[in-house]
Design an enzyme around this catalytic site. Structure first.
Site, PDB file in Angstrom:
ATOM      1  N   TYR A   1      59.685  39.498  62.886  1.00  0.00           N
ATOM      2  CA  TYR A   1      60.646  38.930  61.929  1.00  0.00           C
ATOM      3  C   TYR A   1      61.778  39.908  61.669  1.00  0.00           C
ATOM      4  O   TYR A   1      61.559  41.117  61.574  1.00  0.00           O
ATOM      5  CB  TYR A   1      59.942  38.621  60.603  1.00  0.00           C
ATOM      6  CG  TYR A   1      59.011  37.448  60.675  1.00  0.00           C
ATOM      7  CD1 TYR A   1      59.472  36.176  61.009  1.00  0.00           C
ATOM      8  CD2 TYR A   1      57.655  37.613  60.393  1.00  0.00           C
ATOM      9  CE1 TYR A   1      58.602  35.093  61.062  1.00  0.00           C
ATOM     10  CE2 TYR A   1      56.786  36.535  60.441  1.00  0.00           C
ATOM     11  CZ  TYR A   1      57.264  35.280  60.775  1.00  0.00           C
ATOM     12  OH  TYR A   1      56.405  34.215  60.823  1.00  0.00           O
TER      13      TYR A   1
ATOM     14  N   ARG B   1      47.164  53.220  26.280  1.00  0.00           N
ATOM     15  CA  ARG B   1      46.807  52.038  27.055  1.00  0.00           C
ATOM     16  C   ARG B   1      45.650  51.359  26.330  1.00  0.00           C
ATOM     17  O   ARG B   1      45.856  50.484  25.520  1.00  0.00           O
ATOM     18  CB  ARG B   1      46.470  52.448  28.491  1.00  0.00           C
ATOM     19  CG  ARG B   1      46.398  51.306  29.462  1.00  0.00           C
ATOM     20  CD  ARG B   1      46.035  51.754  30.864  1.00  0.00           C
ATOM     21  NE  ARG B   1      44.702  52.348  30.950  1.00  0.00           N
ATOM     22  CZ  ARG B   1      44.083  52.627  32.097  1.00  0.00           C
ATOM     23  NH1 ARG B   1      44.681  52.407  33.253  1.00  0.00           N
ATOM     24  NH2 ARG B   1      42.874  53.155  32.092  1.00  0.00           N
TER      25      ARG B   1
ATOM     26  N   LYS C   1      34.111  48.755  39.053  1.00  0.00           N
ATOM     27  CA  LYS C   1      34.960  47.609  38.700  1.00  0.00           C
ATOM     28  C   LYS C   1      35.670  47.081  39.952  1.00  0.00           C
ATOM     29  O   LYS C   1      35.734  47.776  40.979  1.00  0.00           O
ATOM     30  CB  LYS C   1      35.991  48.039  37.646  1.00  0.00           C
ATOM     31  CG  LYS C   1      36.927  49.157  38.104  1.00  0.00           C
ATOM     32  CD  LYS C   1      37.704  49.780  36.937  1.00  0.00           C
ATOM     33  CE  LYS C   1      38.575  50.928  37.421  1.00  0.00           C
ATOM     34  NZ  LYS C   1      39.186  51.667  36.292  1.00  0.00           N
TER      35      LYS C   1
ATOM     36  N   MET D   1      52.159  38.104  58.178  1.00  0.00           N
ATOM     37  CA  MET D   1      50.992  37.709  57.387  1.00  0.00           C
ATOM     38  C   MET D   1      49.683  38.014  58.100  1.00  0.00           C
ATOM     39  O   MET D   1      48.727  38.497  57.502  1.00  0.00           O
ATOM     40  CB  MET D   1      51.067  36.206  57.063  1.00  0.00           C
ATOM     41  CG  MET D   1      49.982  35.750  56.104  1.00  0.00           C
ATOM     42  SD  MET D   1      49.991  33.973  55.852  1.00  0.00           S
ATOM     43  CE  MET D   1      51.518  33.748  54.974  1.00  0.00           C
TER      44      MET D   1
HETATM   45  C1  LIG Z   1      39.031  53.013  36.568  1.00  0.00           C
HETATM   46  C2  LIG Z   1      38.579  53.977  35.518  1.00  0.00           C
HETATM   47  C3  LIG Z   1      37.822  55.102  35.866  1.00  0.00           C
HETATM   48  C4  LIG Z   1      37.597  55.519  37.300  1.00  0.00           C
HETATM   49  O1  LIG Z   1      38.807  56.112  37.760  1.00  0.00           O
HETATM   50  P1  LIG Z   1      38.957  56.806  39.187  1.00  0.00           P
HETATM   51  O2  LIG Z   1      40.285  57.453  39.116  1.00  0.00           O
HETATM   52  O3  LIG Z   1      38.873  55.720  40.193  1.00  0.00           O
HETATM   53  O4  LIG Z   1      37.846  57.780  39.326  1.00  0.00           O
HETATM   54  C5  LIG Z   1      37.290  55.861  34.847  1.00  0.00           C
HETATM   55  N1  LIG Z   1      37.559  55.582  33.546  1.00  0.00           N
HETATM   56  C6  LIG Z   1      38.332  54.533  33.178  1.00  0.00           C
HETATM   57  C7  LIG Z   1      38.595  54.280  31.741  1.00  0.00           C
HETATM   58  C8  LIG Z   1      38.878  53.702  34.152  1.00  0.00           C
HETATM   59  O5  LIG Z   1      39.644  52.671  33.795  1.00  0.00           O
END
Ligand SMILES: *Cc1c(COP(=O)(O)O)cnc(C)c1O
Length: 362
Positions: free
Chosen positions: A259, A141, A44, A306
């Site tokens: 800055y 969640r 992802k 930046m």
């Molecule tokens: C992002 C995610 C993972 C991968 O998690 P990592 O800690 O990066 O290995 C696996 N399962 C779910 C549901 C996630 O949202």
């Protein structure tokens, strides 16, 4: 708009070197923790900022990775284009909405269903087509609550091929919540007999057999980031963030830099480097982060701007020159250490790298 002066790459700016061999080594390392268990890859957010196409193609072709997870159907559809139709299962964590259902169908994506409503909508529109089910075991969640499971199990034409859940505290392996979620998961999964089970992301995958079940879902560990509250030296570094020195100067005691006019208390050799918060390097690293340059550590001095960062190179033995390369993680400084110095975690540091940071593969 393009013209004589347009460039496709920022040649004088920061870049990240991405070692696809190291990515594959981390995948193999995780897989070897759990013989007989399948290892997927979580890709992802553009493969945690490192490039979906290059990462997924390397894992599929070199390691024969057959299962990928993304967050959104659009990411899944892009991945389907890269991998082709004969490959692998592409699971989408966020599940289908009425308006994204056609994309699931066209790109042959497998949804992770997160509640009764999603599950019945899927079964109605795609009868018999496999889907995964996320069960909430205490993270609150995503995922179906325990009291919906009987109703989900009874939905007509719903074909659940994978039941999964997610650990809230796998960054701390001894946290009692891990064991509680595991027990809850086993209990809930009992309502879906014969279905494959998956509980663990990177953290759980490295927590031993009890957490392995049938399928691992590592993300960050593949990219060389520790999933824990401390560094994990068994992982190989994959990404190295680099930026060139654009100017050098000496500042005397009583002068200031950057800055907010950060005070210099003793004579300091300053290297100004082409990297900044505009590239995703957190401003919170001001005064805390370190770079590695000419085989030495050089602390960040003053505020990160930046586009620029000032490094104190006074104690670097080889004289630093314009064009020399400073490494902000990857060698000399780990991704974990830099993330910590920026008051964040490897995940956020990698996924935050901006579009101006060129991705270079080797
Ligand atoms: C992002 C995610 C993972 C991968 O998690 P990592 O800690 O990066 O290995 C696996 N399962 C779910 C549901 C996630 O949202």
């Amino acid at each position: 708009m393009s013209g004589a002066y347009s460039t496709t790459q920022n040649t004088a700016g920061p870049w990240v070197d991405i070692d696809l061999g190291a990515l594959c080594a981390n995948y193999a390392f995780i897989r070897d923790q759990a013989p007989g268990v399948e290892t997927a890859a979580v890709v992802k957010c553009d493969a945690y900022g490192l490039g979906l196409e290059a990462v997924a193609c390397a894992l599929a072709s070199r390691e024969n990775c057959q299962i990928f997870f993304v967050a959104y159907p659009e990411e899944g559809a892009a991945l389907r284009d890269y991998l082709g139709v004969s490959t692998p299962d592409i699971y989408v964590f966020n599940g289908p909405l009425p308006e994204t259902m056609p994309l699931f169908e066209q790109a042959r994506l497998t949804p992770v269903l997160n509640d009764f409503e999603q599950a019945s909508a899927w079964a109605q529109r795609m009868p018999g087509v496999v889907a995964a089910l996320h069960i909430d075991t205490g993270m609150n969640r995503l995922g179906a609550p325990f009291n919906e499971l009987d109703a989900i199990a009874a939905i007509n034409n719903l074909n659940i091929s994978l039941v999964m859940s997610h650990l809230a505290c796998s960054s701390a392996p001894t946290h009692p919540k891990n064991q509680l979620q595991r027990e809850c998961f086993i209990d809930a999964a009992g309502k879906f007999p014969g279905v494959r089970l998956s509980l663990s992301a990177s953290g759980g995958a490295l927590m031993g057999k009890d957490y392995h079940f049938d399928l691992l879902r590592p993300g960050i560990a593949l990219y060389g980031g520790s999933p824990f509250d401390e560094d994990e030296p068994r992982l190989t570094s994959v990404a190295a963030l680099r930026a060139p020195v654009v100017q050098l100067r000496d500042a005397g005691a009583g002068e200031s830099v950057g800055y907010g006019a950060h005070q210099i208390t003793q004579k300091t050799r300053l290297a100004t480097v082409a990297l900044g918060y505009g590239d995703g390097f957190p401003r919170a690293g001001s005064g805390h982060a370190e770079a590695y340059i000419s085989n030495a550590h050089a602390p960040v001095v003053g505020r990160i701007s930046m586009d620029l960062i000032s490094l104190d190179v006074s104690s670097v033995k080889n004289p630093v020159k314009t064009g020399d390369i400073a490494t902000f993680f990857g060698e000399g400084v780990s991704l974990f250490e830099t993330a910590k110095a920026c008051n964040t975690i490897p995940y956020e540091l990698l996924t935050g790298l901006g579009a101006r940071v060129d991705r270079r593969y080797f």
